[in-house]
Structures are given as structure tokens and as C-alpha cells.
Scaffold this active site. Structure first.
Site, PDB file in Angstrom:
ATOM      1  N   PHE A   1      25.070  96.909 -65.605  1.00 35.59           N
ATOM      2  CA  PHE A   1      24.987  96.452 -67.160  1.00 35.59           C
ATOM      3  C   PHE A   1      23.847  95.437 -67.160  1.00 35.59           C
ATOM      4  CE2 PHE A   1      25.548  94.404 -71.031  1.00 35.59           C
ATOM      5  CZ  PHE A   1      25.882  95.272 -71.947  1.00 35.59           C
TER       6      PHE A   1
ATOM      7  N   ASP B   1      33.320  93.204 -61.352  1.00 33.30           N
ATOM      8  CA  ASP B   1      33.122  93.194 -62.847  1.00 33.30           C
ATOM      9  C   ASP B   1      34.050  94.126 -63.316  1.00 33.30           C
ATOM     10  OD1 ASP B   1      32.337  93.817 -65.404  1.00 33.30           O
ATOM     11  OD2 ASP B   1      30.261  92.772 -65.175  1.00 33.30           O
TER      12      ASP B   1
ATOM     13  N   TYR C   1      36.853  92.570 -75.387  1.00 30.63           N
ATOM     14  CA  TYR C   1      36.570  93.185 -76.634  1.00 30.63           C
ATOM     15  C   TYR C   1      36.413  94.616 -76.365  1.00 30.63           C
ATOM     16  CZ  TYR C   1      31.650  92.411 -75.504  1.00 30.63           C
ATOM     17  OH  TYR C   1      30.556  92.245 -74.803  1.00 30.63           O
ATOM     18  N   LYS C   2      36.697  95.442 -75.360  1.00 28.76           N
ATOM     19  CA  LYS C   2      36.205  96.899 -74.993  1.00 28.76           C
ATOM     20  C   LYS C   2      37.791  97.391 -75.093  1.00 28.76           C
ATOM     21  CE  LYS C   2      31.892  95.920 -73.017  1.00 28.76           C
ATOM     22  NZ  LYS C   2      31.016  95.470 -71.797  1.00 28.76           N
TER      23      LYS C   2
ATOM     24  N   ARG D   1      27.432 108.664 -74.666  1.00 30.03           N
ATOM     25  CA  ARG D   1      28.894 108.192 -74.063  1.00 30.03           C
ATOM     26  C   ARG D   1      29.879 108.365 -75.035  1.00 30.03           C
ATOM     27  NH1 ARG D   1      28.599 102.040 -72.148  1.00 30.03           N
ATOM     28  NH2 ARG D   1      28.753 101.846 -74.436  1.00 30.03           N
TER      29      ARG D   1
HETATM   30  C1  LIG Z   1      29.944  94.636 -71.859  1.00 31.94           C
HETATM   31  C2  LIG Z   1      29.535  94.120 -70.542  1.00 31.94           C
HETATM   32  C3  LIG Z   1      29.226  92.901 -70.597  1.00 31.94           C
HETATM   33  C4  LIG Z   1      29.185  92.148 -71.832  1.00 31.94           C
HETATM   34  O1  LIG Z   1      28.409  90.554 -71.556  1.00 31.94           O
HETATM   35  P1  LIG Z   1      28.620  89.467 -72.603  1.00 31.94           P
HETATM   36  O2  LIG Z   1      28.179  88.457 -72.197  1.00 31.94           O
HETATM   37  O3  LIG Z   1      30.217  89.452 -72.984  1.00 31.94           O
HETATM   38  O4  LIG Z   1      28.223  89.993 -73.841  1.00 31.94           O
HETATM   39  C5  LIG Z   1      28.694  92.316 -69.516  1.00 31.94           C
HETATM   40  N1  LIG Z   1      28.739  93.079 -68.288  1.00 31.94           N
HETATM   41  C6  LIG Z   1      29.196  94.498 -68.369  1.00 31.94           C
HETATM   42  C7  LIG Z   1      29.100  95.334 -66.998  1.00 31.94           C
HETATM   43  C8  LIG Z   1      29.550  95.080 -69.468  1.00 31.94           C
HETATM   44  O5  LIG Z   1      30.176  96.101 -69.535  1.00 31.94           O
END
Ligand SMILES: *Cc1c(COP(=O)(O)O)cnc(C)c1O
Length: 412
Positions: free
Chosen positions: A125, A197, A222-223, A371
């Protein structure tokens, strides 16, 4: 051929079926985007309401002590710890994933002096990689090696210069799941730290950080954990590392005695040293409500249902949508994927818009990835059948093609 009678039997035998009543899902909606923003639980909504009206509006500043606001980051961390295989005192809820990536990677570098390489995945991400750029900017000579750019596999990038590897447990695009135990061992063989992560695995499957020997981890609430939009993220550090952790965002909430208002900084002896400043209390309360739903969830059952839901979706889509150009982008073996299924299609954006318009919510990632996320606590097998049927109908007529010309929304 899978029949509706098979589906009805699966729902009848589902030991997690009752959890759906804990959630508020709009009538008629099939929500397959819990991997991006989890659904609202009644408990989370009630917790935010109570925190707003009673603790904030009525009790005001007394709530820092009386309602336990100040200790929420570590108390919630311990509750969340059960879901990720952490011991008490190893997890703290705070800030965003992005900020936490920065803190843990700085801490990892400080734990491995003399090593000047961080390894990560080009497929990560992007915010994780953007934050690594920020880390690199503070350390002259620091090199970032990426799987997918510098070598095809992380294993080929490990040597005695590597301080830490930042690796996703579940890939946010394909849903591919890494073997945390084997991978952590491989990273340790190189003398590096394994930083996981967990954004797409916490709440999607049983994570066992200590069982795998992980060093540090970050993740999102929040996921799959359903904490609410912008709910604070978390940091895990194995207890053996905590006394030695140093991170540069040395705010007062990370201080050993925050209310002594000392002139200089002295880190909290425990995991609170990973905090920075004042935390979003209303969001913390929302997360606390959301975590109360998890108290009675059997994570082995959760994983079984997740594998069954994702497997059923793949089977149904391949059965119903054959010949329409969909290509599975997720691992076919259930043990090798998280709780999402992705399909490639060059018309993916338009198709997904049409699917959403017909009441099945998934999402789209450029350039051509559709997705679908599967949250076992609030989805039924019948939902999966209906979702696949909707996708079949969308592909069978040409309505979606008209959507191709529409401008993309800000958030996809
Ligand atoms: C959803 C997600 C994030 C979100 O980062 P925020 O700083 O909380 O917005 C970061 N890394 C990964 C791999 C994610 O899936």
C-alpha cells in the site's frame, strides 16, 4: 453446480450467523468492502454516543480520569492483542498506520545500528513506502530495497546490511497471505527485524505475532476490526524490544511522567513510548465498542468461514461469469489468501460502478482490479450467491459500458 439449497444449508450450519445482528447494515445492501471500511456495530455506535453525551458533554475534563480516557491507548491495545497474538503490554492503539510505520521503522533502525538497508514490497500500500521515503530522508546513506523492483522476492534482498523488513501479512490488492512464521524466521536468519503490516489481516484471520517471533507490527482498526472511519491504528512491539525502543516523535503522551511537565523527555518504560500526543478519544470509544463484539468471536471459526466465503465466491463467479473476461487475481488456494478476492478486468472501474449501483459494494484499484472483501461476522452465504448473481447480470448486459466515460470519484 452449486445450488441455492446448498447455500441455505451453509447458512443454517453457520456458527457465526448470529453476529450479523450486532451490525447495522442498510436493507438490501451486500457490503463486500469491509476490507476498506468495516461496517458499524451497534456497540460501536452506542459507545460513541455515550462518550459524546455523557463523558464529553456532561463530565467534561473529569473524564480524563473518571472515564479512563488517558489509559485508553494501552487498554484497547491489550484487548486488541488477543486478536493478533500479542501478550498484555505489547500493543498500543494510536495515531494512523502511516505515522506508526514511521515510528516503528525508526525504532527498528535504532535497534540495528550499523545496518543501512530497509527492505519492503513495491506492491505495498503506497503510504507505507511514502513513509519509508520520509525515514530515508533522515538517515544519510540509508537504502530502500524493494521486492518487485530490486529483485523478484524479498528473500533475495536479505543480507548483513539489512536492518529491517517491512512486510504486509496480506497484500491489499491480491489478498495473497504470507506465512508469517516462515518469513519471520528467514528475516531473522539475516539478522534483520521483521516488521509486519497487519492492515488486511487483523480481524480477517487469527494472527499470531508472538508465535511467529515477530519483532514489530502496525495495523489498522477501521477495516476488518470495524472501528469506524479514521479509527486509530495500532503498534505492536515484542516485549524483548520494548525497553530498547526509540522513536523520534517524542511527545508528552510517550513520556514516563506526562503530568510532571518535566523540562526534558524521558520515555515511558512500556509500550506507551510509541505514543506521541493526545489521541482521538471519540474514535477510541468507537473502537472499544467495536472490539467488544470481538470478545466472543472464535478466530478459528472466523477463518473457516472466511475461507469458505471467498472460495464460494470464486467458484460462483467462475461458474456464472465464464467467458466475460474476468481473471482471478487472488490465490486460488484458500490457505494462501486473506479474506478478499480480486478479479482483473479491463473494464473493472465501470463494472464495479454498475455492481455498486445494483446494491453490491466492492471497490476498484487502478488500473484494472476489482476487489471484494469478505467480513465473516456480517456476511451470509446467501449474500455471496446474490453478489455473484449481480456480477453475472452486470456482465451479461452492456449497461456498464456506458459508465466507462464517467470521471472517477476522488475515493475509489
Ligand atoms: C489501509 C492501509 C493503510 C492506511 O494508512 P492510514 O495512515 O491509516 O491512512 C496503510 N497501510 C496499509 C497496508 C493499508 O492497507
Amino acid at each position: 453446480m452449486i445450488t441455492l439449497a446448498d447455500i441455505a444449508e451453509l447458512d443454517r450450519a453457520d456458527p457465526l450467523a448470529a453476529f450479523r445482528n450486532e451490525f447495522v447494515i442498510p436493507d438490501g445492501l451486500i457490503y463486500l468492502d469491509g476490507n476498506s471500511l468495516g461496517a458499524a456495530s451497534r456497540a460501536a455506535l452506542a459507545a460513541v454516543e455515550k462518550a459524546s453525551r455523557e463523558e464529553w458533554a456532561n463530565s467534561l475534563i473529569a473524564s480524563w480520569n473518571d472515564a479512563g480516557w488517558f489509559t485508553l491507548p494501552s487498554r484497547l491495545g491489550d484487548r486488541l492483542g488477543r486478536l493478533i497474538g500479542a501478550a498484555a503490554g505489547e500493543t498500543v492503539v494510536c495515531d494512523t498506520v502511516s505515522v506508526n510505520v514511521f515510528k516503528v521503522m525508526e525504532a527498528a533502525l535504532a535497534l540495528r545500528p550499523g545496518r543501512n538497508v530497509i527492505v519492503a514490497e513495491a506492491s505495498s500500500f503506497p503510504t507505507d513506502l511514502y513513509m519509508l521515503e520520509g525515514v530515508r530522508g533522515r538517515h544519510p546513506g540509508l537504502q530502500i530495497r524493494l521486492e518487485g523492483v530490486d529483485a523478484p522476492r524479498i528473500e533475495d534482498l536479505l543480507d548483513a546490511d539489512v536492518a529491517a523488513v517491512l512486510v504486509n501479512h496480506v497484500d491489499y490488492r491480491t489478498g495473497a497471505l504470507r506465512d508469517m512464521t516462515a518469513f519471520t524466521a528467514r528475516i531473522h536468519e539475516a539478522g534483520a527485524l521483521a516488521v509486519w503490516d497487519l492492515c488486511h489481516s487483523a480481524g480477517a484471520l487469527a494472527v499470531d505475532l508472538n508465535g511467529a517471533g515477530a519483532d514489530l507490527a502496525v495495523g489498522c482498526t477501521y477495516k476488518y476490526l470495524n472501528g469506524g472511519p479514521g479509527a486509530p491504528a495500532f503498534v505492536f512491539a515484542a516485549s524483548r524490544h520494548i525497553p530498547h525502543l526509540k522513536q523520534p516523535l517524542t511527545g508528552w503522551w510517550a513520556h514516563a511522567r506526562p503530568f510532571a511537565f518535566d523540562l526534558g523527555f524521558e520515555a515511558d518504560p512500556g509500550i506507551r513510548r510509541m505514543l506521541c500526543g493526545t489521541q482521538p478519544i471519540l474514535s477510541m470509544r468507537g473502537l472499544e465498542g467495536a472490539l467488544s463484539v470481538w470478545e466472543t468471536v472464535d478466530l478459528a471459526e472466523l477463518r473457516r468461514k472466511s475461507m469458505a466465503l471467498t472460495g464460494l465466491f470464486i467458484d460462483l463467479v467462475e461458474e456464472k461469469c465464464a467467458g466475460h473476461g474476468l481473471e482471478l487475481a487472488s490465490p486460488r488456494a484458500a490457505e494462501a489468501r486473506g479474506s478478499q478476492v480480486s478479479f482483473l478486468h479491463e473494464g473493472g472501474y465501470a463494472i464495479m460502478q454498475e455492481v455498486i449501483a445494483r446494491g453490491v459494494v466492492g471497490d476498484f484499484r487502478r488500473p484494472n482490479l476489482m476487489r471484494f472483501g469478505f467480513a465473516p461476522l456480517y456476511l451470509s452465504y446467501r449474500n455471496i450467491w446474490d453478489a455473484a448473481e449481480t456480477l453475472r447480470q452486470v456482465l451479461a448486459d452492456d449497461t456498464w459500458r456506458a459508465r466507462q466515460v464517467e470521471a472517477g470519484a476522488l475515493v475509489t
